[in-house]
Design an enzyme around this catalytic site. Structure first.
Site, PDB file in Angstrom:
ATOM      1  N   HIS A 318       0.868  -1.183   0.000  1.00  0.00           N
ATOM      2  CA  HIS A 318       0.000   0.000   0.000  1.00  0.00           C
ATOM      3  C   HIS A 318       0.901   1.228   0.000  1.00  0.00           C
ATOM      4  O   HIS A 318       1.812   1.330   0.823  1.00  0.00           O
ATOM      5  CB  HIS A 318      -0.891  -0.021   1.254  1.00  0.00           C
ATOM      6  N   ARG A 338      -6.255  10.202  -0.149  1.00  0.00           N
ATOM      7  CA  ARG A 338      -5.949  10.712  -1.500  1.00  0.00           C
ATOM      8  C   ARG A 338      -7.232  10.914  -2.308  1.00  0.00           C
ATOM      9  O   ARG A 338      -7.332  11.850  -3.088  1.00  0.00           O
ATOM     10  CB  ARG A 338      -4.984   9.753  -2.209  1.00  0.00           C
TER      11      ARG A 338
HETATM   12  O1  MEZ Z   1      -9.117  -2.150  -0.181  1.00  0.00           O
HETATM   13  C1  MEZ Z   1      -8.238  -1.659   0.530  1.00  0.00           C
HETATM   14  O2  MEZ Z   1      -7.145  -2.182   0.672  1.00  0.00           O
HETATM   15  C2  MEZ Z   1      -8.501  -0.359   1.180  1.00  0.00           C
HETATM   16  C3  MEZ Z   1      -9.852   0.185   1.024  1.00  0.00           C
HETATM   17  C4  MEZ Z   1      -7.521   0.242   1.836  1.00  0.00           C
HETATM   18  C5  MEZ Z   1      -7.507   1.674   2.170  1.00  0.00           C
HETATM   19  O3  MEZ Z   1      -6.668   2.375   1.650  1.00  0.00           O
HETATM   20  O4  MEZ Z   1      -8.325   2.125   2.958  1.00  0.00           O
END
Ligand code: MEZ
Length: 540
Positions: A318, A338
């Protein structure tokens, strides 16, 4: 405490903010994306992987830590187990107590199957609980499942298994309706219309959310439903191996009581693996946004029993994990930040990319900025981050937006004296999701007869990169799907002859023959955080 270097850089971020508010940040071309991925995405770092020497995916590369576990020593090795002494006998055994496991159990029980959940921690201790930003579904007039399909296919680099992706997007509106009717408190306008936003790689606003604790809210409701239905939950008990019957059909699991170490036998007509992801394996030394129990257990159990994996070499980092303060290093900063307008900005106050590129591309650009480009902001002797310019959210959407839409994030930072409404926050990629996993067909069944899989343990739905909000969605869609099919299968199948662990001994023999050097016991069950292993997450 912010360092002087951070304070100086914040001044530069502030100086460019007004101009950036109206700036149109271009999206990257396909060629640019491909180049940045190859150069900077951790999936392309050869030294992070090893080739499997045994099993259905022999010859394929997987992350090093996963390879060692898949080729590890079974927890039952050397133990004399009496498989005729049955501790639990059910129709459907669900392994895992997160969103997928709970959804599967609810549907299996609703279909009349005698269903039991076994979980190594407690019901709800799972990545579902940690999910923040939301759940995708094309249920607005300007949208369609076909549009959702195309977005997810592009995001997944066209590797998504078409039938699985089709099921995901077609069942999405029904999944939202189901959750809404069960009592999930989605964000809604005054007239009851669901509030939806964009995520990286989406062409329509289809992210439904419960502020920035969507997963916790969904898990709250699913857990209540499991309890209300009085579905038995055996907690603090891990599944450590699958059991087969005389015909080679999966027919239960060996369980280990996490407190006493006692081994138990669960016999079942069908088994559903819903054990979640692998973030706590800290691939390539990355921190993680994952729950404590995310140690790839289901993949180990299924692989040893002969089930194939798909895309196990593709991992999602992420883009925005917390880079500072160190107490919450790696925790998730939801993509919704974002979506609401915050830009990614480097040490000089320059917005270096469109913040809503897909996750793999965004993470790669941040790594590039912090490495080769030398434009990261130092957060410790060895680590860097870039700014996520959160005050922009209030300027673009009005004062009070952060408190209303992402209150948990605001509170998390306030605990450390950082007011994200007034100052930007520092972020760096964090290990978030296992794109690959166990191969299934659209009915949720793996290569192995009577073994079903749901949730993050599945591979193929998202291709080689998942879009935001498609995970909570797959947990519900494929959780329910596995529960329904496992219950139906349980009605027409029976456990034949004596229970067997022969496949474990065969696998051990195969490893010996292949000269595998076993260096761990698996499944891992819980991560090890000792002083020695601290270096796991220091490399970054
Ligand atoms: O689906 C995901 O991983 C999600 C919604 C994560 C996030 O950034 O909140």
């Amino acid at each position: 405490m912010l360092t002087q270097e951070m304070i100086d850089s914040i001044k530069k971020v502030e100086a460019t903010r007004q101009e950036r508010l109206t700036m149109d940040l271009p999206k990257m071309s396909a060629e640019e994306k491909s180049e940045v991925l190859k150069k900077y995405h951790p999936d392309f770092r050869e030294d992070g992987f090893e080739v499997l020497k045994v099993g259905p995916n022999k010859g394929e590369k997987v992350p090093k830590q996963l390879c060692h576990l898949l080729q590890g020593q079974s927890r039952i090795s050397g133990k004399n187990l009496d498989l005729s002494k049955i501790d639990y006998d059910v129709d459907v055994l669900v392994i895992g107590g997160g969103g997928a496991g709970a959804s599967a159990a609810i549907e299996a029980q609703a279909a009349g199957a005698n269903t039991m959940i076994v979980t190594k921690l407690r019901l709800g201790d799972a990545n579902t609980m940690m999910a923040e930003g939301g759940i995708q579904a094309a249920d607005k007039e300007n949208d369609s499942p076909a549009q959702h399909y195309l977005d997810a296919l592009g995001g997944g680099h066209f590797f998504n298994v078409p039938e699985l992706l089709e099921k995901l997007v077609m069942d999405a509106p029904g999944a939202i309706k189901w959750l809404n009717e069960l009592g999930v408190m989605f964000d809604k306008d005054a007239d009851g219309t669901m509030v939806t936003t964009h995520g990286g790689g989406t062409s329509r606003k289809r992210m439904h959310a419960c502020k920035d604790y969507s997963g916790a809210e969904i898990m709250r409701v699913l857990r209540d439903e499991v309890w209300n239905r009085e579905i038995p939950v055996v907690d603090y008990t891990a599944a450590i191996e699958l059991i087969k019957d005389a015909d080679g059909k999966v027919a239960g699991a060996v369980l280990e009581n996490m407190e006493t170490g006692e081994l138990l036998i669960a016999k079942a007509k069908t088994v559903i693996i819903a054990t979640g992801g692998a973030g706590r394996l800290h691939y390539q030394g990355f921190p993680t946004s994952n729950h404590y129990g995310a140690t790839a257990d289901g993949l180990v159990l299924a692989y040893r029993a002969g089930a194939s994996l798909l895309y196990a070499d593709t991992i999602q980092y992420h883009p925005t994990g917390v880079a500072f303060p160190r107490q919450i290093y790696g925790a998730l900063v939801t993509e919704k930040v974002r979506s609401l307008g915050a830009q990614l900005v480097n040490v000089d106050g320059v917005a270096f990319m469109n913040p809503l590129e897909t996750r793999d591309v965004t993470a790669s650009c941040i790594i590039r900025e912090c490495s080769t480009n030398g434009k990261g902001i130092p957060t410790s002797k060895t680590r860097f981050g870039v700014w996520l310019d959160t005050p922009m959210i209030e300027l673009l959407n009005g004062e009070g937006t952060i408190e209303k839409r992402i209150p948990a994030m605001l509170r998390m930072y306030l605990e450390y004296g950082i007011d994200m409404r007034k100052e930007p926050i520092l972020v760096y990629p964090t290990l978030h999701y296992q794109n690959g996993g166990i191969k299934i067909t659209p009915d949720g069944m793996s290569d192995l007869e009577n073994l079903f899989v749901a949730g993050e343990a599945v591979g193929g739905i998202h291709g080689k990169n998942r879009l935001m909000g498609n995970s909570l969605l797959d947990v519900i869609v494929f959780g329910r799907n596995a529960g329904q099919h496992a219950a139906a299968k349980a009605k027409e199948t029976s456990v034949t002859g004596e229970l067997s662990l022969g496949h474990i001994y065969d696998y051990e023999a195969e490893m010996k023959k292949a000269g595998v050097e076993i260096d761990c016991v698996s499944p891992k069950l819980l991560p090890t955080y000792t002083h020695g292993s601290k270096r796991n997450i220091e490399n970054n």
